[in-house]
Write an enzyme that holds these catalytic residues in place. Structure first.
Site, PDB file in Angstrom:
ATOM      1  N   GLY A 209      48.558  41.339  31.536  1.00  0.00           N
ATOM      2  CA  GLY A 209      47.701  40.935  30.363  1.00  0.00           C
ATOM      3  C   GLY A 209      47.436  42.114  29.401  1.00  0.00           C
TER       4      GLY A 209
ATOM      5  N   GLY B 185      50.339  41.026  36.901  1.00  0.00           N
ATOM      6  CA  GLY B 185      49.288  40.739  35.881  1.00  0.00           C
ATOM      7  C   GLY B 185      49.824  41.501  34.673  1.00  0.00           C
TER       8      GLY B 185
ATOM      9  N   VAL C 248      46.022  45.239  29.972  1.00  0.00           N
ATOM     10  CA  VAL C 248      46.289  46.446  30.398  1.00  0.00           C
ATOM     11  C   VAL C 248      47.961  46.335  30.865  1.00  0.00           C
ATOM     12  CG1 VAL C 248      45.810  48.201  32.272  1.00  0.00           C
ATOM     13  CG2 VAL C 248      44.206  46.957  31.384  1.00  0.00           C
TER      14      VAL C 248
ATOM     15  N   LYS D 287      27.514  46.654  35.299  1.00  0.00           N
ATOM     16  CA  LYS D 287      28.278  45.836  34.943  1.00  0.00           C
ATOM     17  C   LYS D 287      27.600  44.591  34.845  1.00  0.00           C
ATOM     18  CE  LYS D 287      32.954  45.280  35.130  1.00  0.00           C
ATOM     19  NZ  LYS D 287      34.038  46.243  34.768  1.00  0.00           N
TER      20      LYS D 287
HETATM   21  P1  NAD Z   1      43.774  40.403  31.301  1.00  0.00           P
HETATM   22  O1  NAD Z   1      42.707  39.279  31.627  1.00  0.00           O
HETATM   23  O2  NAD Z   1      44.115  40.892  29.819  1.00  0.00           O
HETATM   24  O3  NAD Z   1      44.824  40.199  32.162  1.00  0.00           O
HETATM   25  C1  NAD Z   1      44.935  39.767  33.459  1.00  0.00           C
HETATM   26  C2  NAD Z   1      46.415  38.955  33.824  1.00  0.00           C
HETATM   27  O4  NAD Z   1      46.504  38.767  35.115  1.00  0.00           O
HETATM   28  C3  NAD Z   1      46.595  37.711  33.090  1.00  0.00           C
HETATM   29  O5  NAD Z   1      47.703  37.913  32.162  1.00  0.00           O
HETATM   30  C4  NAD Z   1      46.313  36.753  34.157  1.00  0.00           C
HETATM   31  O6  NAD Z   1      47.275  35.580  33.837  1.00  0.00           O
HETATM   32  C5  NAD Z   1      46.900  37.238  35.316  1.00  0.00           C
HETATM   33  N1  NAD Z   1      46.573  36.705  36.604  1.00  0.00           N
HETATM   34  C6  NAD Z   1      45.500  36.463  37.153  1.00  0.00           C
HETATM   35  N2  NAD Z   1      45.705  35.767  37.991  1.00  0.00           N
HETATM   36  C7  NAD Z   1      46.740  36.166  38.567  1.00  0.00           C
HETATM   37  C8  NAD Z   1      47.491  35.996  39.756  1.00  0.00           C
HETATM   38  N3  NAD Z   1      46.946  35.457  40.767  1.00  0.00           N
HETATM   39  N4  NAD Z   1      48.778  36.547  39.921  1.00  0.00           N
HETATM   40  C9  NAD Z   1      49.415  37.011  39.026  1.00  0.00           C
HETATM   41  N5  NAD Z   1      48.827  37.295  37.747  1.00  0.00           N
HETATM   42  C10 NAD Z   1      47.490  36.966  37.560  1.00  0.00           C
HETATM   43  O7  NAD Z   1      42.910  41.622  32.111  1.00  0.00           O
HETATM   44  P2  NAD Z   1      43.013  43.086  31.844  1.00  0.00           P
HETATM   45  O8  NAD Z   1      42.150  43.451  30.616  1.00  0.00           O
HETATM   46  O9  NAD Z   1      44.494  43.629  31.509  1.00  0.00           O
HETATM   47  O10 NAD Z   1      42.658  43.799  33.076  1.00  0.00           O
HETATM   48  C11 NAD Z   1      43.454  43.592  34.432  1.00  0.00           C
HETATM   49  C12 NAD Z   1      42.712  44.126  35.419  1.00  0.00           C
HETATM   50  O11 NAD Z   1      42.376  45.605  35.161  1.00  0.00           O
HETATM   51  C13 NAD Z   1      41.446  43.462  36.068  1.00  0.00           C
HETATM   52  O12 NAD Z   1      41.110  43.535  37.219  1.00  0.00           O
HETATM   53  C14 NAD Z   1      40.356  44.412  35.242  1.00  0.00           C
HETATM   54  O13 NAD Z   1      39.120  44.245  35.834  1.00  0.00           O
HETATM   55  C15 NAD Z   1      41.082  45.593  35.317  1.00  0.00           C
HETATM   56  N6  NAD Z   1      40.556  46.830  34.220  1.00  0.00           N
HETATM   57  C16 NAD Z   1      40.766  46.583  33.259  1.00  0.00           C
HETATM   58  C17 NAD Z   1      40.333  47.520  32.237  1.00  0.00           C
HETATM   59  C18 NAD Z   1      40.532  47.305  30.943  1.00  0.00           C
HETATM   60  O14 NAD Z   1      40.299  48.363  30.096  1.00  0.00           O
HETATM   61  N7  NAD Z   1      40.898  46.223  30.295  1.00  0.00           N
HETATM   62  C19 NAD Z   1      39.645  48.640  32.568  1.00  0.00           C
HETATM   63  C20 NAD Z   1      39.389  48.837  34.049  1.00  0.00           C
HETATM   64  C21 NAD Z   1      39.795  47.883  34.887  1.00  0.00           C
END
Ligand code: NAD
Length: 367
Positions: free
Chosen positions: A196, A194, A198, A94
């Site tokens: 976002g 959250g 995902v 990572k």
């Molecule tokens: P993203 O940044 O698109 O979305 C994250 C969302 O969480 C955002 O809308 C943000 O405003 C919100 N957020 C942040 N702090 C918060 C809080 N305290 N309370 C409520 N909401 C809050 O990220 P993503 O790509 O959707 O990933 C989400 C999680 O999944 C992350 O932890 C990431 O590491 C994990 N993940 C993502 C992937 C992927 O393919 N994108 C793969 C494996 C793991």
């Protein structure tokens, strides 16, 4: 963004890298610094036993460099076990870039970072994580082939988030099957924290499955958009962790299951995308077991994204990605059953299976 902050005494008592609380026999840790572009990054290579270390790059405004180091060490270790438990021939790595993705990211900085990745000769492959977009991977691709998650138009598998969300949906359904005796989500209440990349796609799957969805996010505009688009309600209470729901899906940050929140949780099932959901894997995994909360291990059910980027290296098509991601349902169910029979936490059950695969490979390499 760090998942477990170091106390002052831990800071004083530990050596910078090898004595770091999150250091777990990582093979290599690379500090990347470039004055001209302002790049400050750390690449963590936890293991290359099963294959090249693959894991996304996160760009985040950390409070200090300790936090960044702690994050990259924990996240890269998680990638090793994620690939191993999913049956992929990949190691764990990572990277983190210290800085604000909205204001400090430039094409020059991205390409300079790509050059550092290139200097590792294929030992580490990067992809998207928080603060990164497919377009950033395309820029990195201009200077190194050791990058995945590039645009479909450029021959890549594109944004991994839909595959991640689909895998989480599969893991969530398996955990429901295990706990409620049915994987039907009709009428089940789910808190998605959250929404976002995902979280939104997960909301889409859940709404098609007839679940009653409650969303929570710090981004008000997103809340309005998602509730309008998918017809779900926005959490309005004081304390999101004590929400009266059947299922809690953490899809924002890690470490939300911790000493402060664990006793307040009312959900019977926890299944979400966030990495490192348990602030302390051993302690909080066991506490969830004692409380009778079914926890679908994060590194197992959020593996859809890594399956998607692995496909890019192996040349799989979309159908194969879907089949492999769908299999997360069976693996989750098997692990939950294994954990129950052995009276161990589901997190440790998943780790056990991952470690066994790595040990087998190590033994065969030594023969
Ligand atoms: P993203 O940044 O698109 O979305 C994250 C969302 O969480 C955002 O809308 C943000 O405003 C919100 N957020 C942040 N702090 C918060 C809080 N305290 N309370 C409520 N909401 C809050 O990220 P993503 O790509 O959707 O990933 C989400 C999680 O999944 C992350 O932890 C990431 O590491 C994990 N993940 C993502 C992937 C992927 O393919 N994108 C793969 C494996 C793991």
């Amino acid at each position: 963004m760090t998942t477990e902050l170091l106390s002052k005494s831990a800071l004083q008592n530990s050596e910078p890298v090898f004595g770091q609380m999150s250091f777990d026999d990582h093979e290599q840790v690379v500090f990347c610094n470039d004055k001209d572009t302002g790049l400050k990054a750390i690449i963590g290579i936890h293991s290359t036993v099963l294959g090249p270390a693959l894991g996304g790059t996160r760009m985040w405004q950390y409070n200090n460099e300790w936090e960044a180091l702690n994050d990259v060490l924990r996240l890269s270790r998680g990638m090793t076990f994620k690939a191993a438990v999913t049956g992929l021939n990949l190691g764990g790595g990572k990277a983190v870039i210290i800085g604000d993705a909205k204001t400090q990211k430039t094409p020059e900085l991205m390409k300079r970072f790509g050059e550092f990745i290139h200097s590792l000769g294929g030992k580490y492959y990067t992809a998207e994580d928080v603060g990164m977009e497919t377009a950033d991977m395309d820029l990195i691709r201009e200077v190194t082939p050791f990058v995945t998650g590039i645009s479909e138009s450029k021959g890549g598998a594109g944004n991994p988030s839909p595959a991640t969300a689909y895998g989480v949906f599969m893991g969530l359904k398996a955990a429901c099957q295990f706990n409620f005796g049915t994987d039907s989500l009709e009428g089940k209440s789910v808190l998605v924290q959250g929404i976002g990349h995902v979280g939104e796609v997960l909301v889409d799957h859940l709404s098609q499955a007839g679940a009653r969805i409650i969303i929570d996010d710090i981004n008000i505009e997103r809340l309005e958009y998602i509730s309008r688009t998918y017809g779900c309600s926005v959490f309005e209470g004081e304390d999101v962790y004590s929400a009266d729901v059947d299922i809690y899906a953490p899809c924002a940050l890690g470490a939300t299951i911790n000493d402060e929140t664990i006793d307040r949780l009312k959900a019977k099932v926890i299944a979400g995308a966030a990495n490192n959901q348990l602030a302390n894997e051993d302690k909080h995994g066991k506490l969830l077991l004692e409380k009778g909360i079914v926890y679908a291990p994060d590194f197992l059910i959020n593996a859809g994204g890594i399956i998607n980027v692995f496909a890019e290296l192996e040349g799989y098509d979309k159908a194969e990605i879907k089949t492999k991601t769908e299999n997360i349902f069976n693996t989750t169910l098997e692990i939950l059953q294994h954990a129950k029979i052995n009276n161990i936490s589901s997190h440790n059950a998943a780790l056990e299976i991952a470690r066994k695969r790595i040990d087998q490979r190590l033994r065969s390499q030594k023969l």
